[in-house]
Design an enzyme around this catalytic site. Structure first.
Site, PDB file in Angstrom:
ATOM      1  N   ASP A   1       0.673  -0.736   0.360  1.00 19.49           N
ATOM      2  CA  ASP A   1      -0.046  -0.066   0.453  1.00 19.49           C
ATOM      3  C   ASP A   1       0.736   1.221  -0.028  1.00 19.49           C
ATOM      4  O   ASP A   1       1.958   1.579   0.807  1.00 19.49           O
ATOM      5  CB  ASP A   1      -0.697   0.455   1.298  1.00 19.49           C
ATOM      6  CG  ASP A   1      -2.140   0.787   1.088  1.00 19.49           C
ATOM      7  OD1 ASP A   1      -1.802   1.926   0.362  1.00 19.49           O
ATOM      8  OD2 ASP A   1      -3.382   0.060   1.513  1.00 19.49           O
TER       9      ASP A   1
ATOM     10  N   ASP B   1      -3.011   4.507  -2.595  1.00 22.02           N
ATOM     11  CA  ASP B   1      -3.888   5.836  -1.986  1.00 22.02           C
ATOM     12  C   ASP B   1      -4.177   6.997  -1.992  1.00 22.02           C
ATOM     13  O   ASP B   1      -3.094   7.190  -2.814  1.00 22.02           O
ATOM     14  CB  ASP B   1      -3.731   5.493  -0.515  1.00 22.02           C
ATOM     15  CG  ASP B   1      -4.140   5.905   0.539  1.00 22.02           C
ATOM     16  OD1 ASP B   1      -5.262   5.208   0.879  1.00 22.02           O
ATOM     17  OD2 ASP B   1      -4.202   6.996   1.483  1.00 22.02           O
TER      18      ASP B   1
ATOM     19  N   GLU C   1      -6.885   4.336  -5.763  1.00 22.97           N
ATOM     20  CA  GLU C   1      -8.057   4.459  -5.346  1.00 22.97           C
ATOM     21  C   GLU C   1      -7.909   6.291  -5.952  1.00 22.97           C
ATOM     22  O   GLU C   1      -7.681   7.004  -5.337  1.00 22.97           O
ATOM     23  CB  GLU C   1      -7.576   5.368  -3.642  1.00 22.97           C
ATOM     24  CG  GLU C   1      -8.830   4.935  -3.171  1.00 22.97           C
ATOM     25  CD  GLU C   1      -9.076   5.274  -1.257  1.00 22.97           C
ATOM     26  OE1 GLU C   1      -9.465   4.874  -0.814  1.00 22.97           O
ATOM     27  OE2 GLU C   1      -7.623   6.058  -1.622  1.00 22.97           O
TER      28      GLU C   1
ATOM     29  N   HIS D   1     -10.549  -2.376   4.061  1.00 21.07           N
ATOM     30  CA  HIS D   1     -10.443  -1.288   4.677  1.00 21.07           C
ATOM     31  C   HIS D   1     -11.650  -0.422   5.363  1.00 21.07           C
ATOM     32  O   HIS D   1     -11.926  -0.267   6.337  1.00 21.07           O
ATOM     33  CB  HIS D   1      -9.486  -1.638   5.096  1.00 21.07           C
ATOM     34  CG  HIS D   1      -8.659  -0.232   4.160  1.00 21.07           C
ATOM     35  ND1 HIS D   1      -8.325  -0.379   3.221  1.00 21.07           N
ATOM     36  CD2 HIS D   1      -8.045   0.783   5.070  1.00 21.07           C
ATOM     37  CE1 HIS D   1      -7.864   0.337   2.686  1.00 21.07           C
ATOM     38  NE2 HIS D   1      -7.238   1.610   3.486  1.00 21.07           N
ATOM     39  N   ASP D   2     -12.427   0.266   4.449  1.00 21.13           N
ATOM     40  CA  ASP D   2     -13.054   1.175   4.163  1.00 21.13           C
ATOM     41  C   ASP D   2     -14.589   1.366   4.970  1.00 21.13           C
ATOM     42  O   ASP D   2     -15.045   2.426   4.907  1.00 21.13           O
ATOM     43  CB  ASP D   2     -12.546   2.346   3.729  1.00 21.13           C
ATOM     44  CG  ASP D   2     -10.997   3.092   3.257  1.00 21.13           C
ATOM     45  OD1 ASP D   2     -10.664   3.380   4.846  1.00 21.13           O
ATOM     46  OD2 ASP D   2     -10.446   3.645   2.586  1.00 21.13           O
TER      47      ASP D   2
HETATM   48  C1  NOJ Z   1      -8.203   6.017   2.362  1.00 19.22           C
HETATM   49  C2  NOJ Z   1      -7.060   4.957   2.503  1.00 19.22           C
HETATM   50  O1  NOJ Z   1      -8.030   3.508   2.415  1.00 19.22           O
HETATM   51  C3  NOJ Z   1      -7.912   5.394   4.341  1.00 19.22           C
HETATM   52  O2  NOJ Z   1      -8.126   4.225   4.964  1.00 19.22           O
HETATM   53  C4  NOJ Z   1      -7.393   6.809   4.781  1.00 19.22           C
HETATM   54  O3  NOJ Z   1      -7.690   6.738   5.851  1.00 19.22           O
HETATM   55  C5  NOJ Z   1      -6.844   7.687   3.663  1.00 19.22           C
HETATM   56  N1  NOJ Z   1      -6.734   6.945   2.488  1.00 19.22           N
HETATM   57  C6  NOJ Z   1      -5.657   7.815   3.692  1.00 19.22           C
HETATM   58  O4  NOJ Z   1      -5.096   7.651   3.609  1.00 19.22           O
END
Ligand code: NOJ
Length: 556
Positions: free
Chosen positions: A105, A207, A258, A334-335
């Site tokens: 990551d 990210d 992302e 994870h989000d």
């Molecule tokens: C996206 C990540 O997936 C998330 O978990 C994170 O809090 C934010 N970007 C900031 O890095």
């Protein structure tokens, strides 16, 4: 070489299924309540049995853990809470020996405020690191440079007493945004990527990569204070292309970025091979089918999930990237909350709804991502506010419930039960032993109370094993040119219970079918089907109605 072999040789990730590990919550071997690298190594046979080809591992680097590792102090050092660099190198070697690739990551938009770069940067306006971050003077009245908001609540600007300027942070104040305009920053980042390549890493999940370029005129944002100013800045494509030329292409590293604001129509500009930017992107579009559009409370303003929109969005992406890029397919990470708790049924129809979502996702063209626990149907964890850990949840609670009072405590909590990021972050449930077999110590985040009923050991022993269904889906993908290459056509676009689409390749057509309701429904194409390839029910033939959350793949 068959076409399939050629394709695989060209781009391994096109035929792959990738499994995401959130290391803090995966498997703890030293009893400190936090997952570790040794814990991942221990589970390689499990992952191999599942059949996945690659692991995306959320950040393991040195970090004060303000945002669980998405705040990095040193990109080249493994945080001692997870192990050592040597442990990481061992993991890479052992995973490779098992035929599994490693995707790390890569948090390129920001670092931790504890990073050496930031500590130096704040010292003065004219040292080597001064321009590593985004600094602005206060307005004449002392206020912030503009009205941009942080994703975690409050302002995106924090005043630094030492430097006497504001710095920008799209996330927590402890996550200052890097200044990608500075060539040296970019060079340092590319170098770090080469470092991990030299250790054997195969690719990157990037990210919020679409946030790296900023509008340097810093205009006030008139609409949504957080996201609209944060994506697709003026030099984004240029920077990503440069990174591709400098590192991704020469090092042959796979990339999945992302891209929170991307619509299907934007996707080719990032992932079409001719652009030489990224291999895949994660869109958020389909994740918003239960969000009230334009509501001031953002992700906490929910409505019933809209299946017709889900079908339209996934179909748009299938068509937009047909022969012009590649899809990254996911429902969980994870989000995100657990999909069966959010959009399915995690009690009566837990098996059926978990496998129905899996069937629909894995039948699409693209690379499917499985998030840890999804393969056994893990569910949301409804906790008290104080039991949740996530900085986003607490920051947003402070902003919307306490400060602005635009949402009540109860309404916020109802939304949190659906979409809190912590639902995905509770410890992996391996068994019905203490702490779900995750740790001998006290887990950093409370274990989901349903672990005696939902755990790996129990699922593997069950006649209705979700894991076993995933195994079959994964094997099917690996053996099917149709799933790899086939065209896509959505049927019954306006039906808000059934999701049915066709995949066709070289004269053969498969139908992918799921009933996303809790009622029986007649299946309009039963007579046209000749053979069931995979089913989540005891169905022997295609007669009769579709049961709640029934799903199958059939030959037409
Ligand atoms: C996206 C990540 O997936 C998330 O978990 C994170 O809090 C934010 N970007 C900031 O890095």
């Amino acid at each position: 070489m068959t076409k399939r072999q050629e394709k695989i040789a060209e781009k391994w990730w096109k035929n792959a299924v990738i499994y995401q590990i959130y290391p803090k919550s995966f498997n703890d071997t030293n009893g400190d309540g936090i997952g570790d690298i040794a814990g991942i190594i221990e589970k390689i046979p499990y992952l191999k049995t599942l059949g996945v080809d690659g692991l995306w591992i959320s950040p393991l680097y040195l970090s004060p853990q303000v945002d669980n590792g998405y705040d990095i102090t040193d990109y080249r050092v493994i945080d001692p809470m997870f192990g050592t660099n040597e442990d990481m190198y061992d993991l890479i070697k052992l995973a490779h020996a098992a035929g599994i690739k490693i995707i790390m990551d890569f948090v390129a938009n920001h670092t931790s405020d504890q990073a050496f770069w930031f500590q130096e940067s704040r010292k003065s306006k004219n040292n080597f690191f001064s321009d590593f971050y985004i600094w602005q003077d206060a307005k004449p009245d002392g206020s912030e440079p503009n009205n941009w908001g942080s994703n975690f609540g409050g302002s995106a600007w924090t005043f630094d007493e030492m430097r006497q300027q504001y710095y920008l942070h799209y996330y927590a104040a402890e996550q200052p945004d890097l200044n990608w305009e500075n060539e040296i920053v970019r060079e340092y980042i590319y170098d770090m990527m080469r470092f991990w390549k030299s250790k054997g890493v195969d690719g990157w999940r990037m990210d919020v990569i679409t946030s790296i370029s900023k509008d340097l005129s810093f205009p006030d944002n008139v609409k949504n204070l957080t996201t609209s100013n944060q994506q697709n800045g003026p030099r984004m494509h240029e920077f990503i292309h440069e990174m591709n030329r400098q590192v991704l292409a020469p090092c042959e590293m796979m990339s999945v970025g992302e891209s929170p604001a991307a619509k299907a129509s934007d996707a080719p500009s990032l992932v079409s091979p001719s652009r030489q930017e990224l291999d895949m992107i994660f869109t958020f579009e389909h994740m918003h089918i239960d969000r009230k559009p334009g509501d001031v409370n953002g992700r906490w303003a929910l409505q019933k999930r809209d299946l017709v929109s889900l079908k339209r969005i996934l179909s748009d992406w299938q068509l937009a990237l047909r022969d012009n890029g590649w899809n990254a397919l996911y429902f969980e990470n994870h989000d995100r909350a657990r999909v069966i708790s959010r959009w399915g049924n995690d009690t009566t129809y837990r098996y059926a709804s978990a496998t129905a979502f899996a069937t629909i996702l894995h039948g699409l063209q693209g690379t499917p991502y499985i998030y840890q626990g999804e393969e056994i149907g893990m569910v949301n964890a409804d906790y008290e506010l104080s039991e949740y850990d996530d900085i986003e949840l607490h920051g947003n609670y402070e902003q919307y419930v306490v400060q602005q009072q635009t949402i009540s405590h109860d309404a916020f909590m109802q939304a949190a039960y659906k979409v809190s990021r912590d639902h995905a972050r509770t410890p992996m449930q391996w068994s019905d032993d203490k702490h779900a077999g995750f740790s001998d110590g006290h887990p950093w985040l409370k274990v989901n109370l349903r672990f005696p009923e939902i755990n790996v050991a129990k699922d593997l022993a069950s006649k209705q094993s979700i894991f076993a269904y995933y195994q079959k889906l994964i094997q099917l993908r690996k053996s099917s040119d149709l799933l790899l290459e086939g065209s896509y056509e959505l049927l019954l676009p306006d039906d808000d219970n059934l999701f049915i689409y066709k995949r066709s390749w070289q004269g053969e057509t498969w139908l992918i079918v799921a009933n996303f309701s809790e009622e029986m429904h007649s299946f309009p194409l039963a007579t046209a089907c000749s053979e069931i390839i995979l089913t989540n029910s005891d169905r022997q033939d295609l007669s009769g109605q579709l049961k709640p959350y029934e799903a199958f793949i059939a030959k037409l």
